[in-house]
Design an enzyme around this catalytic site. Structure first.
Site, short mmCIF file in Angstrom:
data_model
loop_
_atom_site.label_atom_id
_atom_site.label_comp_id
_atom_site.label_asym_id
_atom_site.label_seq_id
_atom_site.Cartn_x
_atom_site.Cartn_y
_atom_site.Cartn_z
N GLY A 1 0.45 -0.99 0.14
CA GLY A 1 -0.12 0.03 0.07
C GLY A 1 0.94 0.99 -0.06
N ASP B 1 -10.46 6.62 -3.34
CA ASP B 1 -10.30 5.31 -3.56
C ASP B 1 -9.49 3.94 -3.85
OD1 ASP B 1 -12.45 3.03 -3.98
OD2 ASP B 1 -13.01 3.47 -5.78
N ALA C 1 -8.97 -1.16 -7.31
CA ALA C 1 -8.56 -1.51 -8.76
C ALA C 1 -6.71 -0.59 -8.63
CB ALA C 1 -8.81 -1.20 -10.10
N ALA C 2 -6.84 -0.55 -7.80
CA ALA C 2 -5.05 0.02 -7.01
C ALA C 2 -4.18 -1.47 -7.01
CB ALA C 2 -4.93 0.70 -6.01
N GLY C 3 -4.55 -2.78 -7.27
CA GLY C 3 -3.63 -3.88 -6.87
C GLY C 3 -3.80 -3.85 -8.79
N ASP C 4 -4.40 -3.91 -9.23
CA ASP C 4 -5.06 -4.38 -10.31
C ASP C 4 -4.13 -3.57 -11.60
OD1 ASP C 4 -7.23 -6.52 -9.89
OD2 ASP C 4 -8.41 -4.80 -10.32
#
Ligand code: RIB
Length: 303
Positions: free
Chosen positions: A222, A246, A249-252
């Protein structure tokens, strides 16, 4: 241009932003509602396309409005969709997403047609997989489908990148076919049995996961960046400081940007730095595919 195949889920996300997330048994009055395209697989295919990658998406929707809208969107993003199958027996996948004031989310998925993406479907797309340079997958489709695709890809020398989300136990038989794995803290703990609280425990978890046969372990932390274990070497990459709205979708975005970087010949450290930059942009916007940045934004250039 290198070919990237993404296999995975397609969802429509029903999102409510709220000051806080409800606890079990509680009703919370939230703020705004949005209906956005999502699904870990689709988000990753879109993120590859927006970073300028050549991407084929293998997925399954229902034969319904959400499914048709999703495929139209992918076509507009220049994603190859000939292997996005339509299932007459299941509805398209849907996710209920609650996002709190800090941008943290809580997601409940009804997989629908995603749960019917089968080994038979992978067979239909076998040539596309075997002639790709990189195969990127997650875990919102049946695990036997992921295992089969990983095996046929790695036997042909196609590098398999696995984003082990949502978290679940994975067999060593699957992990031996994986070139890079990208767990977050929780996923790393499930895969290794080690609670990740700092760099030392992240290293210990990475050691344990790499012993199962994965070449490169990238643990995403993170706002603290990422830890890379490549062979015997460790690298730490810091995250950009941003105000998260938000984190969906950060990991995506991270996994897809990493793939595009590698496909363009970057080292793993360079590709992870680029991936951290891209996912830092994603967290500053609401939604899944609505928040994924374009190449020019990540590189900070005008074209
Ligand atoms: O990774 C984020 C995604 O997880 C959301 O778009 C939602 O559909 C769930 O699949």
């Amino acid at each position: 241009m290198s070919k990237i195949v993404v296999i995975g889920s397609c969802n429509t996300d029903m999102v409510i932003k709220s000051d806080r997330l409800p606890i079990p048994g509680e009703t919370v009055i939230g703020n705004t509602f949005m209906m956005n395209p999502g699904g870990k697989g689709a988000n990753q295919a879109v993120a590859v396309a927006r970073m300028g990658g050549n991407v084929t998406f293998i997925s399954k929707t229902g034969n319904d409005l959400f499914g048709r809208q999703s495929v139209e969107l992918y076509n507009r993003e220049n994603i190859r969709t000939e292997y996005v199958f339509s299932d007459p027996d299941h509805p398209s996948g849907v996710a209920l997403v609650a996002v709190d004031a800090n941008g943290e989310n809580s997601i409940l998925v009804a997989p629908g047609a995603n749960s019917a993406l089968s080994v038979k479907d992978i067979e239909k797309a076998r040539t596309a997989i075997e002639t790709a340079d990189l195969l990127l997958m997650q875990l919102e489709i049946p695990i036997e489908t992921v295992e089969y695709a990983a095996e046929i890809a790695s036997r042909r020398g196609v590098k398999v990148i696995l984003n082990p989300a949502p978290a679940q136990f994975l067999s060593n038989a699957l992990l031996q076919h994986v070139y890079i794995i990208t767990p977050n803290r929780t996923e790393a703990e499930i895969l290794s049995g080690i609670k990740v609280t700092n760099w030392e425990s992240a290293q210990a978890a990475a050691d344990c996961i790499s012993e199962k046969g994965v070449d490169v372990v990238v643990i995403t932390l993170g706002s603290q960046g990422a830890l890379i274990k490549d062979g015997k070497q460790y690298h730490q990459v810091g995250a950009e400081k941003v105000q998260a709205v938000d984190t969906t979708a950060a990991g995506d975005t991270f996994c897809s940007t990493l793939c595009v970087g590698l496909a363009e010949g970057m080292s793993i450290v360079e590709a992870v730095k680029l991936a951290c930059k891209a996912s830092a942009i994603t967290v500053t916007r609401m939604g899944a595919q609505t928040s994924i940045p374009y190449r020019r934004e990540v590189l900070g250039v005008n074209n």
